[in-house]
Design a protein around this motif. Sequence first.
Motif, PDB file in Angstrom:
ATOM      1  N   ILE A  73       2.665  -3.625 -14.507  1.00 23.01           N
ATOM      2  CA  ILE A  73       3.169  -2.247 -14.479  1.00 23.01           C
ATOM      3  C   ILE A  73       2.193  -1.377 -13.699  1.00 23.01           C
ATOM      4  O   ILE A  73       0.984  -1.388 -13.958  1.00 23.01           O
ATOM      5  N   HIS A  74       2.726  -0.654 -12.731  1.00 26.12           N
ATOM      6  CA  HIS A  74       1.925   0.179 -11.840  1.00 26.12           C
ATOM      7  C   HIS A  74       2.169   1.653 -12.162  1.00 26.12           C
ATOM      8  O   HIS A  74       3.315   2.053 -12.387  1.00 26.12           O
ATOM      9  N   VAL A  75       1.105   2.432 -12.179  1.00 24.09           N
ATOM     10  CA  VAL A  75       1.210   3.865 -12.499  1.00 24.09           C
ATOM     11  C   VAL A  75       0.507   4.690 -11.423  1.00 24.09           C
ATOM     12  O   VAL A  75      -0.631   4.393 -11.045  1.00 24.09           O
ATOM     13  N   TRP A  76       1.204   5.729 -10.937  1.00 21.15           N
ATOM     14  CA  TRP A  76       0.628   6.631  -9.932  1.00 21.15           C
ATOM     15  C   TRP A  76       0.634   8.061 -10.449  1.00 21.15           C
ATOM     16  O   TRP A  76       1.486   8.441 -11.252  1.00 21.15           O
ATOM     17  N   ASN A  77      -0.293   8.855  -9.931  1.00 22.82           N
ATOM     18  CA  ASN A  77      -0.263  10.291 -10.165  1.00 22.82           C
ATOM     19  C   ASN A  77       0.751  10.895  -9.190  1.00 22.82           C
ATOM     20  O   ASN A  77       0.631  10.724  -7.976  1.00 22.82           O
ATOM     21  N   ALA A  78       1.779  11.587  -9.708  1.00 21.15           N
ATOM     22  CA  ALA A  78       2.879  12.065  -8.863  1.00 21.15           C
ATOM     23  C   ALA A  78       2.434  13.173  -7.910  1.00 21.15           C
ATOM     24  O   ALA A  78       3.025  13.377  -6.862  1.00 21.15           O
ATOM     25  N   GLU A  79       1.368  13.888  -8.290  1.00 22.63           N
ATOM     26  CA  GLU A  79       0.916  14.980  -7.429  1.00 22.63           C
ATOM     27  C   GLU A  79      -0.002  14.476  -6.321  1.00 22.63           C
ATOM     28  O   GLU A  79       0.229  14.712  -5.147  1.00 22.63           O
ATOM     29  N   SER A  80      -1.011  13.726  -6.701  1.00 22.21           N
ATOM     30  CA  SER A  80      -1.996  13.263  -5.708  1.00 22.21           C
ATOM     31  C   SER A  80      -1.510  12.028  -4.949  1.00 22.21           C
ATOM     32  O   SER A  80      -1.952  11.762  -3.833  1.00 22.21           O
ATOM     33  N   GLY A  81      -0.603  11.260  -5.581  1.00 20.42           N
ATOM     34  CA  GLY A  81      -0.138  10.023  -4.956  1.00 20.42           C
ATOM     35  C   GLY A  81      -1.072   8.845  -5.173  1.00 20.42           C
ATOM     36  O   GLY A  81      -0.833   7.748  -4.683  1.00 20.42           O
ATOM     37  N   MET A  82      -2.147   9.064  -5.924  1.00 22.94           N
ATOM     38  CA  MET A  82      -3.118   7.982  -6.167  1.00 22.94           C
ATOM     39  C   MET A  82      -2.619   7.038  -7.256  1.00 22.94           C
ATOM     40  O   MET A  82      -2.051   7.480  -8.258  1.00 22.94           O
ATOM     41  N   LYS A  83      -2.871   5.729  -7.045  1.00 26.79           N
ATOM     42  CA  LYS A  83      -2.566   4.773  -8.122  1.00 26.79           C
ATOM     43  C   LYS A  83      -3.661   4.907  -9.166  1.00 26.79           C
ATOM     44  O   LYS A  83      -4.843   4.879  -8.843  1.00 26.79           O
ATOM     45  N   ILE A  84      -3.262   5.058 -10.425  1.00 26.28           N
ATOM     46  CA  ILE A  84      -4.290   5.284 -11.447  1.00 26.28           C
ATOM     47  C   ILE A  84      -4.362   4.153 -12.472  1.00 26.28           C
ATOM     48  O   ILE A  84      -5.321   4.068 -13.219  1.00 26.28           O
ATOM     49  N   ALA A  85      -3.352   3.300 -12.541  1.00 29.58           N
ATOM     50  CA  ALA A  85      -3.423   2.220 -13.527  1.00 29.58           C
ATOM     51  C   ALA A  85      -2.577   1.032 -13.098  1.00 29.58           C
ATOM     52  O   ALA A  85      -1.570   1.182 -12.401  1.00 29.58           O
ATOM     53  N   LEU A  86      -3.034  -0.143 -13.508  1.00 29.36           N
ATOM     54  CA  LEU A  86      -2.272  -1.380 -13.319  1.00 29.36           C
ATOM     55  C   LEU A  86      -2.383  -2.142 -14.638  1.00 29.36           C
ATOM     56  O   LEU A  86      -3.476  -2.512 -15.060  1.00 29.36           O
TER      57      LEU A  86
END
Length: 313
Positions: free
Chosen positions: A263-276
Amino acid sequence: MKLTDGVLRSFRVAKVFRENSDKINCFDFSSNGETVISSSDDDSIVLYDCQEGKPKRTLYSKKYGVDLIRYTHAANTVVYSSNKIDDTIRYLSLHDNKYIRYFPGHSKRVVALSMSPVDDTFISGSLDKTIRLWDLRSPNCQGLMHLQGKPVCSFDPEGLIFAAGVNSEMVKLYDLRSFDKGPFATFKLQYERTCEWTGLKFSNDGKLILVSTNGGALRVLDAFKGAVLHSFGGYNNSKGVILEASFTPDSQFVMIGSEDGKIHVWNAESGMKIALHDGKHTGPVTCLQFNPKYMTFASACSNMAFWLPTIDD
């Protein structure tokens, strides 16, 4: 507790349920977050209690199959599409396991179903290249739109407009009260030959639209201007599986599963991936949603997993 990058990184699988013998094709949380209901390719409907973390009951739709299950606003009732026999949408009372109403009209498989967040209206999109508007109180279609290709569709959080993604290249926005006049906005995106759009969702604040595909790419659009704010990739989907992507309830993060169970998680504002996260899923994570009220999310292949954070931020 507020969702932050750190909190999202801390989520771990708390419970795994193996109630199904085939893939879970859809699930939906109740609006109060207390239950989640799933539909599966094994023709079963399983209701889970989120607070106690256990399955409550299982119903079957052996004759018609079951897909795209959605809670209505009344407790204990759902609508769902069929994946066997015909393309009728069914309205079921979970209380006594009886059909309240049928919604016939589509001539090919229904691939999108969205319940209005505010009333008894819902919309459906089908491979017959139509979107139909319905009211739970009537078996007759309340509105019909013919499109140029396969649609995906969804209501905005206010229930005033709906978005239709057509031909995997444009998003059209319609005012519910006057949708027969045509879209009030059309956003044309660059067409990707490599993949098809499989889902479309608004963020809860109504500012963003998430477009998911059967390829390895997601897009986040500005809901007012149609500009692509972010494209997210880097997750496995080589077999063209339909993978559900979701916003967190605060609209701050975007999540998707992948065919390797991660499962991949990104910050919607910055566009950075924050978790896997590794969900230890045995197959592709076809369904993934955050609970609307509680600090938990669920992911599913043929197993259902409930996740909880392990830190208090």
